[in-house]
Design an enzyme around this catalytic site. Structure first.
Site, PDB file in Angstrom:
ATOM      1  N   GLY A   1       0.819  -1.213   0.000  1.00 37.27           N
ATOM      2  CA  GLY A   1       0.000   0.000   0.000  1.00 37.27           C
ATOM      3  C   GLY A   1       0.845   1.252   0.000  1.00 37.27           C
TER       4      GLY A   1
ATOM      5  N   GLY B   1       3.145   4.107  -2.465  1.00 32.82           N
ATOM      6  CA  GLY B   1       2.746   4.898  -3.625  1.00 32.82           C
ATOM      7  C   GLY B   1       2.420   4.031  -4.832  1.00 32.82           C
TER       8      GLY B   1
ATOM      9  N   HIS C   1       6.623   3.328   3.373  1.00 34.43           N
ATOM     10  CA  HIS C   1       7.800   4.184   3.404  1.00 34.43           C
ATOM     11  C   HIS C   1       7.791   5.276   2.339  1.00 34.43           C
ATOM     12  CE1 HIS C   1      11.309   5.109   5.606  1.00 34.43           C
ATOM     13  NE2 HIS C   1      12.121   5.027   4.571  1.00 34.43           N
TER      14      HIS C   1
ATOM     15  N   PHE D   1      17.284  19.852  -8.841  1.00 36.53           N
ATOM     16  CA  PHE D   1      17.673  18.635  -8.135  1.00 36.53           C
ATOM     17  C   PHE D   1      18.917  18.093  -8.812  1.00 36.53           C
ATOM     18  CE2 PHE D   1      15.402  15.313  -5.442  1.00 36.53           C
ATOM     19  CZ  PHE D   1      15.097  16.207  -4.446  1.00 36.53           C
TER      20      PHE D   1
ATOM     21  N   GLN E   1      21.749   2.408  -4.614  1.00 38.13           N
ATOM     22  CA  GLN E   1      22.109   3.806  -4.449  1.00 38.13           C
ATOM     23  C   GLN E   1      22.412   4.121  -2.989  1.00 38.13           C
ATOM     24  OE1 GLN E   1      19.169   7.256  -5.038  1.00 38.13           O
ATOM     25  NE2 GLN E   1      20.657   7.437  -6.694  1.00 38.13           N
TER      26      GLN E   1
ATOM     27  N   HIS F   1      22.818   7.230  -0.581  1.00 36.88           N
ATOM     28  CA  HIS F   1      22.496   8.650  -0.576  1.00 36.88           C
ATOM     29  C   HIS F   1      23.586   9.410   0.161  1.00 36.88           C
ATOM     30  CE1 HIS F   1      20.377  12.402  -0.121  1.00 36.88           C
ATOM     31  NE2 HIS F   1      19.429  11.963  -0.922  1.00 36.88           N
TER      32      HIS F   1
ATOM     33  N   LEU G   1      17.316  10.440   6.459  1.00 41.88           N
ATOM     34  CA  LEU G   1      17.723  11.158   5.261  1.00 41.88           C
ATOM     35  C   LEU G   1      17.582  12.673   5.403  1.00 41.88           C
ATOM     36  CD1 LEU G   1      18.233  10.645   2.059  1.00 41.88           C
ATOM     37  CD2 LEU G   1      15.925  11.492   1.921  1.00 41.88           C
TER      38      LEU G   1
ATOM     39  N   GLU H   1      17.857  15.786  -0.663  1.00 38.15           N
ATOM     40  CA  GLU H   1      18.642  16.446  -1.678  1.00 38.15           C
ATOM     41  C   GLU H   1      18.142  17.871  -1.896  1.00 38.15           C
ATOM     42  OE1 GLU H   1      19.715  13.858  -4.660  1.00 38.15           O
ATOM     43  OE2 GLU H   1      19.737  15.318  -6.272  1.00 38.15           O
TER      44      GLU H   1
ATOM     45  N   ARG I   1      23.986  11.568  -7.369  1.00 35.83           N
ATOM     46  CA  ARG I   1      24.190  11.058  -6.010  1.00 35.83           C
ATOM     47  C   ARG I   1      25.419  10.179  -5.844  1.00 35.83           C
ATOM     48  NH1 ARG I   1      17.932   9.819  -4.346  1.00 35.83           N
ATOM     49  NH2 ARG I   1      17.452  12.032  -4.085  1.00 35.83           N
TER      50      ARG I   1
ATOM     51  N   HIS J   1      20.175   3.714   0.219  1.00 37.50           N
ATOM     52  CA  HIS J   1      18.980   4.517   0.034  1.00 37.50           C
ATOM     53  C   HIS J   1      17.961   3.882  -0.893  1.00 37.50           C
ATOM     54  CE1 HIS J   1      16.501   8.016  -0.150  1.00 37.50           C
ATOM     55  NE2 HIS J   1      16.738   8.249  -1.422  1.00 37.50           N
TER      56      HIS J   1
ATOM     57  N   ARG K   1      19.891   6.103  -9.880  1.00 38.98           N
ATOM     58  CA  ARG K   1      18.628   6.820  -9.984  1.00 38.98           C
ATOM     59  C   ARG K   1      18.829   8.295  -9.662  1.00 38.98           C
ATOM     60  NH1 ARG K   1      14.618   8.641  -6.308  1.00 38.98           N
ATOM     61  NH2 ARG K   1      15.635   7.722  -4.514  1.00 38.98           N
TER      62      ARG K   1
HETATM   63  C1  LIG Z   1      14.069   8.651   3.098  1.00 39.08           C
HETATM   64  C2  LIG Z   1      13.709   8.519   1.662  1.00 39.08           C
HETATM   65  C3  LIG Z   1      13.523   9.659   0.881  1.00 39.08           C
HETATM   66  C4  LIG Z   1      13.177   9.571  -0.459  1.00 39.08           C
HETATM   67  N1  LIG Z   1      12.971  10.721  -1.167  1.00 39.08           N
HETATM   68  C5  LIG Z   1      12.592  10.631  -2.460  1.00 39.08           C
HETATM   69  C6  LIG Z   1      12.323  11.807  -3.209  1.00 39.08           C
HETATM   70  O1  LIG Z   1      12.430  12.920  -2.720  1.00 39.08           O
HETATM   71  N2  LIG Z   1      11.932  11.688  -4.484  1.00 39.08           N
HETATM   72  C7  LIG Z   1      11.770  10.481  -5.054  1.00 39.08           C
HETATM   73  O2  LIG Z   1      11.386  10.449  -6.214  1.00 39.08           O
HETATM   74  N3  LIG Z   1      12.014   9.348  -4.367  1.00 39.08           N
HETATM   75  C8  LIG Z   1      12.425   9.390  -3.083  1.00 39.08           C
HETATM   76  N4  LIG Z   1      12.681   8.233  -2.394  1.00 39.08           N
HETATM   77  C9  LIG Z   1      12.440   6.936  -3.010  1.00 39.08           C
HETATM   78  C10 LIG Z   1      10.969   6.579  -2.970  1.00 39.08           C
HETATM   79  O3  LIG Z   1      10.341   7.193  -1.883  1.00 39.08           O
HETATM   80  C11 LIG Z   1      10.729   5.100  -2.831  1.00 39.08           C
HETATM   81  O4  LIG Z   1      11.415   4.442  -3.809  1.00 39.08           O
HETATM   82  C12 LIG Z   1       9.263   4.798  -3.008  1.00 39.08           C
HETATM   83  O5  LIG Z   1       8.507   5.503  -2.073  1.00 39.08           O
HETATM   84  C13 LIG Z   1       8.939   3.343  -2.883  1.00 39.08           C
HETATM   85  O6  LIG Z   1       7.538   3.212  -2.987  1.00 39.08           O
HETATM   86  P1  LIG Z   1       6.830   1.830  -3.092  1.00 39.08           P
HETATM   87  O7  LIG Z   1       5.384   2.076  -3.281  1.00 39.08           O
HETATM   88  O8  LIG Z   1       7.516   1.019  -4.109  1.00 39.08           O
HETATM   89  O9  LIG Z   1       7.117   1.136  -1.703  1.00 39.08           O
HETATM   90  P2  LIG Z   1       6.730   1.535  -0.202  1.00 39.08           P
HETATM   91  O10 LIG Z   1       6.178   2.876  -0.089  1.00 39.08           O
HETATM   92  O11 LIG Z   1       7.876   1.162   0.636  1.00 39.08           O
HETATM   93  O12 LIG Z   1       5.544   0.554   0.102  1.00 39.08           O
HETATM   94  C14 LIG Z   1       5.725  -0.809   0.236  1.00 39.08           C
HETATM   95  C15 LIG Z   1       4.411  -1.398   0.631  1.00 39.08           C
HETATM   96  O13 LIG Z   1       4.466  -2.791   0.509  1.00 39.08           O
HETATM   97  C16 LIG Z   1       3.978  -3.399   1.647  1.00 39.08           C
HETATM   98  N5  LIG Z   1       4.649  -4.669   1.811  1.00 39.08           N
HETATM   99  C17 LIG Z   1       5.983  -4.907   1.820  1.00 39.08           C
HETATM  100  N6  LIG Z   1       6.205  -6.215   1.993  1.00 39.08           N
HETATM  101  C18 LIG Z   1       5.000  -6.807   2.090  1.00 39.08           C
HETATM  102  C19 LIG Z   1       4.574  -8.144   2.282  1.00 39.08           C
HETATM  103  N7  LIG Z   1       5.436  -9.124   2.430  1.00 39.08           N
HETATM  104  N8  LIG Z   1       3.261  -8.382   2.349  1.00 39.08           N
HETATM  105  C20 LIG Z   1       2.365  -7.400   2.218  1.00 39.08           C
HETATM  106  N9  LIG Z   1       2.713  -6.136   2.040  1.00 39.08           N
HETATM  107  C21 LIG Z   1       4.014  -5.846   1.969  1.00 39.08           C
HETATM  108  C22 LIG Z   1       4.234  -2.427   2.746  1.00 39.08           C
HETATM  109  O14 LIG Z   1       3.299  -2.587   3.766  1.00 39.08           O
HETATM  110  C23 LIG Z   1       4.034  -1.103   2.052  1.00 39.08           C
HETATM  111  O15 LIG Z   1       2.685  -0.734   2.100  1.00 39.08           O
HETATM  112  C24 LIG Z   1      13.034   8.307  -1.047  1.00 39.08           C
HETATM  113  C25 LIG Z   1      13.234   7.162  -0.291  1.00 39.08           C
HETATM  114  C26 LIG Z   1      13.587   7.252   1.046  1.00 39.08           C
HETATM  115  C27 LIG Z   1      13.824   6.009   1.831  1.00 39.08           C
END
Ligand SMILES: Cc1cc2nc3c(=O)[nH]c(=O)nc-3n(C[C@H](O)[C@H](O)[C@H](O)COP(=O)(O)OP(=O)(O)OC[C@H]3O[C@@H](n4cnc5c(N)ncnc54)[C@H](O)[C@@H]3O)c2cc1C
Ligand code: HEM
Ligand code: SF4
Ligand code: F3S
Ligand code: FES
Lengths: 120, 293, 130, 615
Positions: free
Chosen positions: D11, D13, D41, D113, D233, D235, D245, D248, D281, D346, D381
């Site tokens: 759940g 993004g 996250h 950026f 990556q 950071h 973090l 940037e 980066r 990161h 990235r």
């Molecule tokens: C501190 C930080 C700052 C960042 N800043 C930027 C930025 O400024 N700009 C940018 O473009 N990117 C940025 N990034 C990168 C970007 O935020 C992440 O790559 C992105 O949010 C990942 O999104 P996601 O939906 O793939 O995963 P997540 O948001 O991590 O979601 C994962 C989901 O999967 C679920 N899940 C995981 N394992 C299981 C399982 N086994 N069973 C059921 N559910 C599960 C979790 O509950 C969660 O809901 C940043 C990353 C970090 C860590």
């Protein structure tokens, strides 16, 4: 799922009235206390004095308003406190009735006292 | 915060040129030295597990399924005290070193996921955002009050989520700009106005701290009302939805239940002025209703 | 909330001690409000003696006023009323969104002011009581 | 058994966007996630979202920057699709009410950026991810999409064909963390994995505790190759004590990096004489570590990031969150002191191999977000490119999974016969090559009874196998605590597979992982409760980390060149003749296999010529 609250019952009127009466009561209650404890001392109160004050129409009206607003304010306050404790359903209905009846009795009795003093 | 080296003169002139002499640097050096010393000491004296400063952590335990834990109790853990240690760090230490069944929610470690709101020394706080050094010891960690406990520090959040959803937490504009790549306009002032309200991380601390929410299960609660505020005050919000939302928050168990106790505002880890937002909506509701007369 | 078991420590102890200013203000305001509405009922019933004629009225009043206990209770009533008024004003300001940042200070101010006013009025209230 | 058209795992993004898209296609969608969606996250992302929105900017420029940043290891079709679609997706977010920072004229703000030729990073304060995550979740609530929150997905239900390309995915098996119930989830149309990052394979990371690479490992064991896993990556600006973090955005707004001598080293030592702090980066992270290694680090550990000169007003307006983070997690007042920073793990550029519709080689199995590798980020990235990836490819995966008509993909997936393969000569995979010995139950793809291949039977059989596996784990009375295995793994990864990589270190890491695998066979779960058993959950996650860490290290050892984030001591140049190809690792039922697939530099509109990468 949370229930969606459908029956629309606005609390804004009573909320506002609680504030308006409070604002009014600030003045009147302070006046009341001041008059009956500092200007006249409580231990000196006599029927004649009370009567004299009550016969003044302005004073009479003020006191009736004081009574009504204080009753509303106090009873509504108590009711709110009960609702805040989460009373519901029958208990809530009962509270409404009991408090409603009590405030009517209070106001009626208060008006009778005022009338007696004023000699109406 | 604790060690402020009085260094005012040198600081003013050499601020940017010589970051090396900043108080932070010195503090870290001191810490490092301390850590090295502690580690050395630890090795020397094997008998007592931790030689450095330790602290006592008292954690609420309960598990409906496990014998001996069905009755709520407190367990004590001795945890070595480290600089910069948070309540969450201490809990993790206790779990990984002593009892892997110690259960609590956590994820981001940086106050954005809202998983780890606990009742720490009598106040609702985020574990990851609370420095151990700011607390009296022993540190007592309990699950959020006024919510059913699932296990140890984990509480049932469904009621909180339900209340959030009751406030219809979503955007519903009347019409959108023509053209695929046209954004809606919003003034800086308006964004500024809603800014604080958009910070909520759904941690539930506010709801748990509110006496009214504790007594009245139907009370929407500060977080849900704040959510409504976030949309109600957004100038992009549609008129229709704005009215609907107003009706939701001003029904009997909406804003009127708030008795301005301020505890929600006090505990909110995101510093959202909840009481202020609730009060503003009360006035808004009164204003709107007066208009209809 | 339906508690599936007794959370003893969490729900009972350790909580009131940690109450913040705003919570205490709420507790006190509630308490004083209830006292005041209680008093209003009593007050009207005492005054109702006027319906039986001036003598009964005078007798009841002076009878009550001669009791030291009643005098003390009156001081208490004053305290209660003054606090309710002052905190009520504080609440009215809060409702208007004025001075929210100093809501705790204004609560302490209401407490202190209540104390001062009550102490200052003790002579007036207790004249001839003992 | 639960049943829906589309099951989205995760759940964050990517998952939320996929669910919305599938719902808009008319599918019955459910999100199954181990954390409540708003706890994902994505909420931690700070800096912003890149999209070419303004006059003077173009999607071609965005694509070009992305490809250059990636050091030419991306696939052009993915890059083009991405840069073309990002603007509409960002505006879509705005239409859904996301509180972007604004200009005086009321339009959304953009800032510079690292690695971008135009200030095209759209942002909402320094909490962009938080706002994006909540905005998306709000739309999920609005549509009434079903969310199974705190359900941990541990397997995908896949048919048992020899060739992964012929397998079908019929659902997932998940376990309700609150009650311990293990259930099959049948997906009539498709399963989208969106489980996010894998930072927990390292011990200094910006990632959440929940970022354990579950989706990657689950898909891997079901037969999908992992792509470009070595591309991790680091950071350049994380707080030394926690890994939190510092965005940037600070450098984007003009923040400056100093070493212990007070020198602005990015310029003075020639790491990036044009862009300085705003170089890509990988460049900045290496520069910092070089400073530290050459004795100009503060306290031998970190350097300073200074933003004081930006002035209080600008800082509180655009970077307020940074002040809170520095204060709460490092005890530094960013208005008065420079902030200590060092590189930390990161982001994973690599992941589950997918095409531009999010499809894996297994029919009905999709992936999107950080756990997937469409091959957009290549070897590095760019900041602000992950969030738009979530919405661009999340939406596409959701739509395709719900059965929307989409053009033939240009990116191929799955192992193929004449692919180039490689032997590393170091033991990897299941100890003794015996997959059955690896812990109580199978690893997906293997569990299904061959007689009954109806989708329901596949899901039910996988669920049954999972029940057995968990029973076995819970029955063990003593053994190894997973936390020990995990921390050893993390230490080895940080020591050996970090910013600077050497052959010997990488081999050491693989040996450590083998050892960890052996120890893991004796793992036991002390907590016997079925209620909210996080001990059990972490134990299973640790297994996933082992697989993921191994693939990272295998790729890193194989790739003997220096490209993007991947630096090799013995190989200090980019070898375009040999290495314009992706490393792929297939689980191969317990005997991991390394092979390659050429990178695609030819797009429909433009062909990308590898150039020297200088900033
Ligand atoms: C501190 C930080 C700052 C960042 N800043 C930027 C930025 O400024 N700009 C940018 O473009 N990117 C940025 N990034 C990168 C970007 O935020 C992440 O790559 C992105 O949010 C990942 O999104 P996601 O939906 O793939 O995963 P997540 O948001 O991590 O979601 C994962 C989901 O999967 C679920 N899940 C995981 N394992 C299981 C399982 N086994 N069973 C059921 N559910 C599960 C979790 O509950 C969660 O809901 C940043 C990353 C970090 C860590
Ligand atoms: C003199 C000026 C007064 C002021 C300014 C005042 C103000 C207020 C206000 C603002 C409240 C509402 C609190 C809330 O809902 O959050 C309140 C509650 C209340 N008031 Fe008053 N009041 C005054 C006099 C009185 C009098 C004379 C009585 C008794 C008749 C009274 C009885 C109550 C009661 C019972 C409550 C409810 C308390 C509760 O929450 O349980 N008040 N007052
Ligand atoms: S308003 Fe504050 S305390 Fe309440 S849920 Fe949101 S962040 Fe937590
Ligand atoms: S604590 Fe409760 S009473 Fe109001 S000000 Fe906050 S909601
Ligand atoms: S761990 Fe995410 S808020 Fe504390």
């Amino acid at each position: 799922m949370a229930e969606r609250y459908s029956s629309f019952s606005s609390g804004s009127t009573t909320w506002l009235l609680q504030r308006v009466t409070a604002a009014f009561l600030v003045v009147v209650l302070a006046f009341h206390f001041f008059l009956l404890h500092f200007v006249h001392h409580a231990y000196e109160i006599e029927f004649l004095g009370s009567q004299a004050r009550m016969q003044d129409l302005g004073y009479y009206v003020t006191m009736i308003l004081f009574l009504v607003t204080a009753t509303f304010h106090g009873v509504n306050g108590v009711y709110n406190a009960l609702v805040n404790q989460g009373i519901d359903g029958k208990a809530k209905r009962a509270a409404q009735i009991v408090l409603g009846v009590a405030s009517i009795l209070l106001v009626v009795q208060g008006v009778r006292v005022a009338n007696a003093l004023a000699g109406f | 915060m604790s060690t402020q080296t009085p260094e005012t003169e040198t600081e003013t002139e050499s601020e940017t040129e010589q970051p090396a002499s900043s108080p932070h640097q010195e503090r870290r050096l001191a810490e490092k030295r301390e850590r090295a010393e502690r580690e050395a000491a630890e090795e020397a004296a094997d008998a007592t597990k931790f030689d450095g400063e330790t602290l006592e952590l008292k954690v609420f335990r309960y598990d409906p399924e496990i014998e001996g834990k069905e009755e709520p109790r407190f367990d004590s853990f001795t945890v070595p005290k480290e600089q910069g240690m948070t309540v969450l760090d201490a809990l993790i230490f206790a779990r990984d070193e002593y009892d892997s069944s110690l259960t609590f929610r956590h994820s981001c470690r940086q106050a954005v996921c809202g998983s780890d709101a606990f009742f720490v020394n009598g106040q609702q706080r985020l574990g990851c955002q609370t420095q151990i050094s700011e607390l009296d010891t022993p540190v007592r960690v309990e699950p959020l009050p006024h919510q059913d406990v699932v296990k140890d520090l984990v509480v049932e959040m469904d009621h909180f989520y339900d209340q959030m959803e009751t406030a219809q937490p979503f955007f519903d504009p009347d019409d959108l700009p023509e053209g695929e790549l046209e954004e809606q306009r919003q003034s800086r002032e308006n964004r500024e106005k809603i800014k604080l309200s958009t910070r909520c991380i759904w941690c539930g601390a506010c709801m748990s701290s509110c006496n009214i929410a504790a007594g009245d299960n139907k009370y929407l609660g500060p977080a849900a009302i704040n959510k409504a505020y976030r949309f109600y005050m957004d100038e992009r919000e549609g008129e229709q939805k704005r009215q609907e939302r107003l009706e939701i928050i001003e029904q009997e168990h909406g804003v009127w239940r708030c008795q301005t106790q301020f505890s929600c505002t006090n505990v909110c880890p995101k510093d959202i002025p909840l009481t202020e937002h609730i009060q503003e909506l009360k006035r808004e509701a009164v204003k709107q209703n007066l208009k209809f007369w | 909330m339906s508690e599936s078991y007794d959370r003893g420590l969490v729900e009972d102890f350790g909580r009131w001690r940690e109450f913040s200013a705003g919570m205490w203000a709420w507790v006190f305001h509630k308490f004083t409000g209830w006292v005041l509405i209680g008093y209003l009922f009593t007050h009207i019933s005492v005054l109702s003696t006027s319906l039986q004629g001036p003598e009964t009225y005078n007798q009841t009043l002076s009878g009550l006023e001669s009791l030291a206990l009643v005098r003390l209770l009156e001081v208490g009533l004053l305290a209660v009323a003054v606090f309710h008024i002052l905190n009520g004003i504080r609440l009215l300001f809060v409702d208007l969104g004025v001075g929210l940042e100093s809501q705790d200070k204004s609560f302490y101010a209401s407490l202190v002011l209540t104390g001062v006013i009550v102490v200052a009025s003790v002579p007036t209230f207790l004249t001839g009581a003992f | 058994m639960y049943e829906h058209d589309v099951i989205v795992v995760g759940g964050g993004g990517a998952g939320l966007r996929a669910a919305i898209a599938a719902h808009e296609e008319g599918a019955d969608v459910a999100i199954v996630t181990k954390l409540h969606p708003v706890r994902s996250h994505t909420g931690a992302a700070e800096g912003g979202i890149n999209a070419a929105l303004r006059d003077g900017d173009s999607w071609e420029d965005h694509a070009y920057d992305t490809m250059k940043g990636a050091d030419y290891l991306s696939d052009a079709p993915a890059v083009d699709t991405f840069a073309q679609t990002a603007p509409e997706e960002v505006i879509q977010l705005e239409h859904w009410g996301m509180p972007f920072s604004r200009e005086d004229d009321g339009r959304v703000s953009q800032r510079p950026f690292g690695g971008l030729s135009f200030p095209r990073t759209t942002y909402a304060g320094a909490e962009t991810g938080h706002h994006m995550l909540h905005t998306l979740y709000e739309q999920v609530v609005k549509r009434g999409i079903e969310v199974y929150d705190e359900w941990y997905v541990s397997q995908v239900a896949v048919t048992d064909e020899d060739d992964p390309n012929e397998r079908d995915c019929h659902g997932v098996v998940a376990w309700d963390v609150q009650t311990g119930e293990i259930a099959g989830f049948r997906a009539r149309e498709g399963v989208v994995l969106a489980t996010g990052g894998l930072g927990q394979a390292f011990d200094h990371t910006t990632n959440a505790v929940a970022n354990t690479g579950d989706g990657v490992a689950i898909a891997y064991r079901a037969g999908v190759p992992m792509e470009d896993m070595e591309m991790i990556q680091f950071h350049p600006t994380t707080l030394p004590s926690t890994g939190v973090l510092i965005s940037e955005g600070v450098r984007g707004e003009g923040g400056i990096l100093y070493n212990s001598e007070g020198e602005r080293f990015m310029f003075e030592y020639g790491y990036a004489t044009n862009d300085g702090e705003l170089a890509s980066r990988d460049v900045v992270a290496r520069a910092e570590l070089t400073e530290v290694n050459e004795g100009r680090g503060v306290e031998d550990e970190y350097v300073y990031l200074d933003m004081r000169h930006l002035g209080e007003e600008r800082i509180t307006d655009r970077l307020e969150n940074i002040l809170h983070l520095a204060e709460d997690f490092e005890g530094v007042n960013g208005l008065e002191e420079p902030m200590p920073v060092k590189p930390g793990q990161h982001y994973a550029m690599g992941g589950i191999e997918v095409n531009e519709h999010g499809e894996t080689c297994i029919d009905g199995l999709y992936a999107a977000g950080e756990c997937a590798c469409v091959s957009l980020h290549g070897a590095n990235r760019l900041g602000g490119n992950a969030l738009p990836e979530l919405i661009v490819f999340g939406a596409r995966a959701g739509r395709h999974a719900a059965g929307a008509d989409m053009p033939e993909p240009k990116i191929e997936t799955g192992p193929y016969d004449d692919a180039e393969r490689e032997e590393l000569g170091v033991p990897v995979g299941a100890p003794d090559g015996d997959a059955d010995a690896v812990e109580p139950a199978a690893d997906g793809g293997e569990a299904v009874d061959a007689d009954d291949r109806s989708p329901d039977a596949v899901v039910e059989a996988t669920a049954e196998a999972e029940r057995e596996r968990i029973d076995t784990l819970l029955e063990r009375e003593d053994g190894v605590n997973h936390a020990d295995v995990r921390s050893d793994l993390q230490e080895s990864m940080t020591a050996n597979v970090n910013v600077f990589r050497e052959e010997e270190g990488l081999k050491q890491a693989l040996r450590d992982i083998q050892r960890a695998r052996e120890r893991y066979q004796d793992v036991y779960v002390a907590d016997k409760s079925r209620t909210f058993n996080t001990d059990l959950q972490h134990t299973i996650e640790t297994r996933n980390l082992l697989d993921v860490a191994e693939a990272i290290t295998m790729g890193a050892l194989a790739r003997d060149e220096f490209r993007g984030a991947h630096w090799r001591k013995e190989h200090q140049e980019r070898k375009d003749d040999e290495w314009l190809k992706h490393t792929m690792v297939s689980w191969n039922d317990g005997e991991p296999e390394l092979w390659y697939r050429p990178a695609i530099l030819e797009g429909d509109e433009q062909t990308y010529e590898p150039k020297e990468r200088s900033y």
